[in-house]
Design a protein around this motif. Structure first.
Motif, PDB file in Angstrom:
ATOM      1  N   SER A 277       0.837  -1.196   0.000  1.00 50.61           N
ATOM      2  CA  SER A 277       0.000   0.000   0.000  1.00 50.61           C
ATOM      3  C   SER A 277       0.871   1.244   0.000  1.00 50.61           C
ATOM      4  CB  SER A 277      -0.924   0.023   1.226  1.00 50.61           C
ATOM      5  OG  SER A 277      -0.171   0.096   2.427  1.00 50.61           O
ATOM      6  N   GLY A 278       0.233   2.383  -0.270  1.00 43.62           N
ATOM      7  CA  GLY A 278       0.951   3.645  -0.239  1.00 43.62           C
ATOM      8  C   GLY A 278       1.422   4.006   1.156  1.00 43.62           C
ATOM      9  N   PHE A 279       0.670   3.595   2.177  1.00 40.03           N
ATOM     10  CA  PHE A 279       1.086   3.887   3.546  1.00 40.03           C
ATOM     11  C   PHE A 279       2.372   3.145   3.898  1.00 40.03           C
ATOM     12  CE2 PHE A 279       0.865   3.244   8.194  1.00 40.03           C
ATOM     13  CZ  PHE A 279       0.857   4.571   8.579  1.00 40.03           C
ATOM     14  N   ALA A 280       2.524   1.925   3.405  1.00 45.06           N
ATOM     15  CA  ALA A 280       3.772   1.194   3.621  1.00 45.06           C
ATOM     16  C   ALA A 280       4.934   1.919   2.960  1.00 45.06           C
ATOM     17  CB  ALA A 280       3.646  -0.227   3.085  1.00 45.06           C
ATOM     18  N   GLY A 281       4.707   2.454   1.761  1.00 39.61           N
ATOM     19  CA  GLY A 281       5.752   3.243   1.111  1.00 39.61           C
ATOM     20  C   GLY A 281       6.078   4.495   1.892  1.00 39.61           C
ATOM     21  N   ALA A 282       5.059   5.139   2.464  1.00 38.64           N
ATOM     22  CA  ALA A 282       5.299   6.332   3.284  1.00 38.64           C
ATOM     23  C   ALA A 282       6.115   5.983   4.524  1.00 38.64           C
ATOM     24  CB  ALA A 282       3.972   6.969   3.685  1.00 38.64           C
ATOM     25  N   LEU A 283       5.867   4.832   5.126  1.00 32.44           N
ATOM     26  CA  LEU A 283       6.645   4.409   6.290  1.00 32.44           C
ATOM     27  C   LEU A 283       8.110   4.196   5.926  1.00 32.44           C
ATOM     28  CD1 LEU A 283       4.241   1.873   8.071  1.00 32.44           C
ATOM     29  CD2 LEU A 283       4.833   4.192   8.800  1.00 32.44           C
ATOM     30  N   SER A 284       8.347   3.581   4.774  1.00 31.11           N
ATOM     31  CA  SER A 284       9.739   3.347   4.366  1.00 31.11           C
ATOM     32  C   SER A 284      10.456   4.660   4.068  1.00 31.11           C
ATOM     33  CB  SER A 284       9.776   2.434   3.134  1.00 31.11           C
ATOM     34  OG  SER A 284       9.137   3.048   2.021  1.00 31.11           O
ATOM     35  N   LEU A 285       9.778   5.607   3.430  1.00 23.24           N
ATOM     36  CA  LEU A 285      10.401   6.907   3.176  1.00 23.24           C
ATOM     37  C   LEU A 285      10.598   7.680   4.476  1.00 23.24           C
ATOM     38  CD1 LEU A 285       8.579   8.148  -0.071  1.00 23.24           C
ATOM     39  CD2 LEU A 285      10.723   6.880   0.153  1.00 23.24           C
ATOM     40  N   ALA A 286       9.672   7.531   5.426  1.00 16.80           N
ATOM     41  CA  ALA A 286       9.831   8.198   6.722  1.00 16.80           C
ATOM     42  C   ALA A 286      11.066   7.676   7.451  1.00 16.80           C
ATOM     43  CB  ALA A 286       8.580   7.994   7.570  1.00 16.80           C
ATOM     44  N   CYS A 287      11.325   6.379   7.341  1.00 17.31           N
ATOM     45  CA  CYS A 287      12.534   5.819   7.959  1.00 17.31           C
ATOM     46  C   CYS A 287      13.793   6.408   7.336  1.00 17.31           C
ATOM     47  CB  CYS A 287      12.540   4.302   7.814  1.00 17.31           C
ATOM     48  SG  CYS A 287      11.302   3.445   8.810  1.00 17.31           S
ATOM     49  N   LEU A 288      13.760   6.720   6.045  1.00 20.57           N
ATOM     50  CA  LEU A 288      14.911   7.339   5.386  1.00 20.57           C
ATOM     51  C   LEU A 288      15.059   8.803   5.780  1.00 20.57           C
ATOM     52  CD1 LEU A 288      14.489   5.858   1.798  1.00 20.57           C
ATOM     53  CD2 LEU A 288      16.266   5.265   3.445  1.00 20.57           C
ATOM     54  N   MET A 289      13.945   9.481   5.976  1.00 18.76           N
ATOM     55  CA  MET A 289      13.984  10.899   6.318  1.00 18.76           C
ATOM     56  C   MET A 289      14.342  11.148   7.773  1.00 18.76           C
ATOM     57  SD  MET A 289      10.533  12.063   4.328  1.00 18.76           S
ATOM     58  CE  MET A 289      10.498  13.618   5.209  1.00 18.76           C
ATOM     59  N   LEU A 290      13.955  10.231   8.650  1.00 28.14           N
ATOM     60  CA  LEU A 290      14.074  10.458  10.090  1.00 28.14           C
ATOM     61  C   LEU A 290      15.493  10.800  10.552  1.00 28.14           C
ATOM     62  CD1 LEU A 290      12.569  10.531  12.766  1.00 28.14           C
ATOM     63  CD2 LEU A 290      12.938   8.068  12.977  1.00 28.14           C
ATOM     64  N   PRO A 291      16.526  10.021  10.199  1.00 32.99           N
ATOM     65  CA  PRO A 291      17.868  10.386  10.676  1.00 32.99           C
ATOM     66  C   PRO A 291      18.364  11.718  10.134  1.00 32.99           C
ATOM     67  CG  PRO A 291      17.990   8.609   9.069  1.00 32.99           C
ATOM     68  CD  PRO A 291      16.548   8.775   9.411  1.00 32.99           C
ATOM     69  N   ILE A 292      17.968  12.074   8.916  1.00 32.96           N
ATOM     70  CA  ILE A 292      18.382  13.357   8.354  1.00 32.96           C
ATOM     71  C   ILE A 292      17.759  14.504   9.138  1.00 32.96           C
ATOM     72  CG2 ILE A 292      18.360  14.792   6.274  1.00 32.96           C
ATOM     73  CD1 ILE A 292      18.236  12.252   4.621  1.00 32.96           C
ATOM     74  N   VAL A 293      16.474  14.367   9.464  1.00 26.18           N
ATOM     75  CA  VAL A 293      15.789  15.412  10.227  1.00 26.18           C
ATOM     76  C   VAL A 293      16.386  15.522  11.629  1.00 26.18           C
ATOM     77  CG1 VAL A 293      13.582  16.157  11.165  1.00 26.18           C
ATOM     78  CG2 VAL A 293      13.670  15.140   8.897  1.00 26.18           C
ATOM     79  N   ILE A 294      16.666  14.389  12.250  1.00 23.23           N
ATOM     80  CA  ILE A 294      17.215  14.414  13.611  1.00 23.23           C
ATOM     81  C   ILE A 294      18.557  15.121  13.638  1.00 23.23           C
ATOM     82  CG2 ILE A 294      18.171  12.974  15.452  1.00 23.23           C
ATOM     83  CD1 ILE A 294      16.005  10.948  14.914  1.00 23.23           C
ATOM     84  N   ARG A 295      19.470  14.729  12.767  1.00 26.55           N
ATOM     85  CA  ARG A 295      20.818  15.272  12.810  1.00 26.55           C
ATOM     86  C   ARG A 295      20.854  16.737  12.382  1.00 26.55           C
ATOM     87  NH1 ARG A 295      23.777  13.686  16.182  1.00 26.55           N
ATOM     88  NH2 ARG A 295      25.730  13.870  15.048  1.00 26.55           N
TER      89      ARG A 295
END
Length: 300
Positions: free
Chosen positions: A153-171
């Motif tokens: 589903s699209g929500f699963a894709g959003a979760l995977s992209l969120a995992c990629l974005m999360l460390p960039i946003v944190i740092r």
């Protein structure tokens, strides 16, 4: 009339006019070398941009951006409308997940955790996640969500992209919070504000330009990911505006899908989708710069 010696030393001449011949030559050589390195780095980028624009502009039109994707690979013409909407929807949901969590995580690391063991562990894991290939994030969501739910589903894709974005946003957010002067925190505390109030009303507004810029750059980076989308969303030409439905697609997935076919029509659609994706990423980047500059002007 004799000049009065005030005892103040004469500042050195830093304009470079009085340099020796050897130092002047070394300075020019270093400047020339830096310029050549910039040209060498910009040359392949220019070639890529020229190729994408020249090949993609021929199919670019309003119909291409709004019409449905042809089912037959040999069919010429529009469009990429479902992929454009899917890219914006899935990336937007990923941003809604990753940006608040990343900002709050950075606030904890810089304002509360400091150097305690938990904060050091989170920093280490964020650095590790930054270097993890995107397909690993896709496999993680596929095993942890798709197999459990039983459907891509699209929500699963959003979760995977969120995992990629999360460390960039944190740092990036943590680095911006570190640049906020401690005097602002101390002044707020001296006025009787609690720590959470100081963080919310003083620290975050002071770092808002850098936080916004870093977050939008993370969004731009995630918008072009292909591997996690193929694993968690799949390849389809049908689109339904429902993130929890299996019929979703993105521009990155359609680039892969059409470029892998030997037909001229599908190749043209792949180039057009590539140009559209680059334009979206470019707009995100420009928007981040505008917002950062606006906040910087407001603070002055």
């Amino acid at each position: 009339m004799t000049a009065i010696d005030t005892g103040t030393p004469t500042p050195p001449d830093l304009s470079g006019k009085n340099l020796s011949a050897r130092r002047a030559f070394a300075n020019r050589a270093a400047t020339l070398g830096i310029g050549l390195c910039v040209l060498v780095a910009a040359f392949p980028l220019g070639l890529v941009a020229y190729e994408v624009i020249s090949r993609g502009a021929s199919v670019m039109s309003w119909d291409f951006l709004t019409e449905v994707i042809p089912r037959n690979y040999r069919t010429a013409g529009p469009g990429m409308g479902p992929a454009v909407v899917g890219t914006l929807l899935i990336t937007g949901m990923a941003a809604l997940i990753a940006i608040p969590v990343g900002v709050l995580g950075a606030v904890y690391l810089n304002e509360y955790g400091k150097s305690n063991p938990l904060a050091r562990f989170i920093r280490t894991m964020a650095d590790v996640m930054t270097g993890v290939p995107s397909i690993v994030m896709g496999l993680f969501i596929y095993v942890g969500y798709v197999l459990v739910v039983g459907e891509q589903s699209g929500f699963a894709g959003a979760l995977s992209l969120a995992c990629l974005m999360l460390p960039i946003v944190i740092r990036s957010t943590e680095e911006m919070l570190r640049l906020v002067p401690d005097e602002l925190r101390q002044a707020s505390s001296a006025l009787g504000a609690r720590k959470w109030r100081t963080t919310l009303g003083v620290v975050l507004p002071a770092a808002s330009s850098g936080i916004t810029s870093g977050s939008l750059l993370a969004v731009a980076r995630a918008a072009g990911e292909t591997a996690p989308i193929i694993i968690t969303v799949g390849l389809t030409y049908i689109y339904k505006p429902d993130l929890f439905d299996g019929q979703n697609t993105t521009l990155a997935a359609q680039i892969y899908r059409n470029a892998a076919r030997p037909f001229e029509a599908s190749q043209e659609r792949a180039w057009g989708a590539a140009l559209t994706l680059i334009a979206i990423v470019f707009l995100f980047t420009i928007l981040s710069r505008i917002i950062a500059s606006r906040f910087a002007i407001d603070k002055r």
